[in-house]
Design an enzyme around this catalytic site. Structure first.
Site, PDB file in Angstrom:
ATOM      1  N   GLN A 133       2.222   9.666   1.524  1.00  0.00           N
ATOM      2  CA  GLN A 133       4.282   9.493   2.017  1.00  0.00           C
ATOM      3  C   GLN A 133       5.089   9.154   0.471  1.00  0.00           C
ATOM      4  O   GLN A 133       6.226   9.052   0.448  1.00  0.00           O
ATOM      5  CB  GLN A 133       3.579   7.863   1.321  1.00  0.00           C
ATOM      6  CG  GLN A 133       3.404   7.027   2.999  1.00  0.00           C
ATOM      7  CD  GLN A 133       3.035   5.596   3.047  1.00  0.00           C
ATOM      8  OE1 GLN A 133       2.246   5.166   2.214  1.00  0.00           O
ATOM      9  NE2 GLN A 133       4.264   4.665   3.694  1.00  0.00           N
ATOM     10  N   CYS A 188       6.901   0.045   7.485  1.00  0.00           N
ATOM     11  CA  CYS A 188       6.173   1.646   7.352  1.00  0.00           C
ATOM     12  C   CYS A 188       7.379   1.587   5.839  1.00  0.00           C
ATOM     13  O   CYS A 188       8.427   2.258   6.244  1.00  0.00           O
ATOM     14  CB  CYS A 188       5.434   2.807   8.125  1.00  0.00           C
ATOM     15  SG  CYS A 188       4.887   4.181   6.999  1.00  0.00           S
ATOM     16  N   LEU A 189       6.630   1.911   4.561  1.00  0.00           N
ATOM     17  CA  LEU A 189       7.721   2.710   3.972  1.00  0.00           C
ATOM     18  C   LEU A 189       7.950   3.853   4.298  1.00  0.00           C
ATOM     19  O   LEU A 189       9.163   4.057   3.713  1.00  0.00           O
ATOM     20  CB  LEU A 189       7.004   2.824   2.194  1.00  0.00           C
ATOM     21  CG  LEU A 189       6.833   1.423   2.128  1.00  0.00           C
ATOM     22  CD1 LEU A 189       6.210   1.363   0.182  1.00  0.00           C
ATOM     23  CD2 LEU A 189       7.696   0.609   1.592  1.00  0.00           C
ATOM     24  N   GLY A 208       0.815  -1.278  -0.138  1.00  0.00           N
ATOM     25  CA  GLY A 208       0.552  -0.187   0.029  1.00  0.00           C
ATOM     26  C   GLY A 208       0.950   1.221   0.309  1.00  0.00           C
ATOM     27  O   GLY A 208       2.384   1.398   0.398  1.00  0.00           O
ATOM     28  N   HIS A 261      -2.113   7.183   7.275  1.00  0.00           N
ATOM     29  CA  HIS A 261      -1.342   7.964   6.748  1.00  0.00           C
ATOM     30  C   HIS A 261      -1.644   9.370   6.202  1.00  0.00           C
ATOM     31  O   HIS A 261      -2.053   9.965   6.170  1.00  0.00           O
ATOM     32  CB  HIS A 261      -1.131   7.322   4.852  1.00  0.00           C
ATOM     33  CG  HIS A 261       0.395   6.997   5.678  1.00  0.00           C
ATOM     34  ND1 HIS A 261       1.858   7.168   6.240  1.00  0.00           N
ATOM     35  CD2 HIS A 261       0.405   5.609   6.274  1.00  0.00           C
ATOM     36  CE1 HIS A 261       2.479   5.993   6.365  1.00  0.00           C
ATOM     37  NE2 HIS A 261       1.992   4.999   5.809  1.00  0.00           N
ATOM     38  N   HIS A 293      -3.626   0.939   7.626  1.00  0.00           N
ATOM     39  CA  HIS A 293      -2.448   1.658   7.654  1.00  0.00           C
ATOM     40  C   HIS A 293      -2.347   2.398   6.377  1.00  0.00           C
ATOM     41  O   HIS A 293      -2.470   3.779   7.077  1.00  0.00           O
ATOM     42  CB  HIS A 293      -1.546   0.659   7.902  1.00  0.00           C
ATOM     43  CG  HIS A 293       0.432   0.752   7.055  1.00  0.00           C
ATOM     44  ND1 HIS A 293       1.226   0.764   8.512  1.00  0.00           N
ATOM     45  CD2 HIS A 293       0.414   1.571   6.229  1.00  0.00           C
ATOM     46  CE1 HIS A 293       2.176   1.095   8.194  1.00  0.00           C
ATOM     47  NE2 HIS A 293       1.659   2.146   6.757  1.00  0.00           N
ATOM     48  N   GLU A 294      -2.809   2.358   5.428  1.00  0.00           N
ATOM     49  CA  GLU A 294      -2.941   3.665   4.353  1.00  0.00           C
ATOM     50  C   GLU A 294      -4.089   4.654   4.848  1.00  0.00           C
ATOM     51  O   GLU A 294      -3.687   6.104   4.405  1.00  0.00           O
ATOM     52  CB  GLU A 294      -3.520   3.224   3.508  1.00  0.00           C
ATOM     53  CG  GLU A 294      -2.505   1.705   2.865  1.00  0.00           C
ATOM     54  CD  GLU A 294      -0.675   2.259   2.875  1.00  0.00           C
ATOM     55  OE1 GLU A 294      -0.839   3.314   2.669  1.00  0.00           O
ATOM     56  OE2 GLU A 294      -0.187   1.156   3.559  1.00  0.00           O
TER      57      GLU A 294
END
Length: 188
Positions: free
Chosen positions: A51, A99-100, A46, A145, A141-142
């Site tokens: 991000q 997480c990226l 995702g 953000h 999670h997304e």
């Protein structure tokens, strides 16, 4: 399509609620294409617009489950409904996520097992997905953000301290830091 740099914790766009998408146009379609390419290059399951430095309420996801079913899409201006959280002890491995924007780190975090995602697609059509397990975790999670929340912000006290030390040790937590999927090896 292009791979975009992924911003790292400390960049203000990651810690600020994103603005609603008001127009679905070629610029947004291009951003979404680039987000898919970036997510796949990372690799991730995702990626939210903040991000990649864009403060809009949009995320992409792509994951193949254990039955080889692909779950892939874009969520524009999503809404998310969560089932109650389990009161069972936290399972360190099964409930661990990364997480990226905090690359290379993984910590356990309790999430709702079931969710309902309501969003708009790139054709401007509303849709709804009922998800459970890992897909539900991806959506939560997304979605976080888009509200300016990183998963490390939700960790229990012990894991939050460990994460804060990792962020400090890596020299993150300040604006202007990013990494390039396919070029930088920050996930290893």
């Amino acid at each position: 399509m292009a791979v975009l740099p992924i911003v790292i914790t400390g960049e203000p766009v990651l810690h600020t609620p994103a603005a609603p998408v008001t127009t679905i146009d070629d610029d947004l379609r291009s951003l979404v294409d680039d987000m898919f390419e970036t997510m796949e290059a990372a690799p991730g399951v995702g990626l939210a617009a903040p991000q990649v430095g864009v403060g809009l309420r949009v995320f992409v996801y792509g994951w193949i489950d254990d039955d080889d079913v692909e779950h892939r899409g874009v969520a524009i201006n999503p809404e998310l409904w969560l089932s109650p959280l389990s009161t069972a002890p936290l399972h360190e491995m099964a409930e661990s996520e990364g997480c990226l924007s905090v690359p290379g780190e993984r910590y356990p975090l309790r999430r709702a097992h079931r969710v309902i995602l309501r969003a708009t697609d790139l054709e401007g059509e509303p849709y709804e997905v009922a998800a459970e397990g890992w897909l539900a975790r991806i959506f939560q999670h997304e979605y976080d953000h888009l509200d300016g929340v990183l998963y490390v912000d939700r960790l229990d006290h012990t894991n939050a301290k460990t994460a804060a030390k990792a962020v400090k040790r890596a020299g993150w937590g300040t604006p202007g830091l990013s990494w390039m999927p396919g070029v930088d090896d920050l996930e290893g």
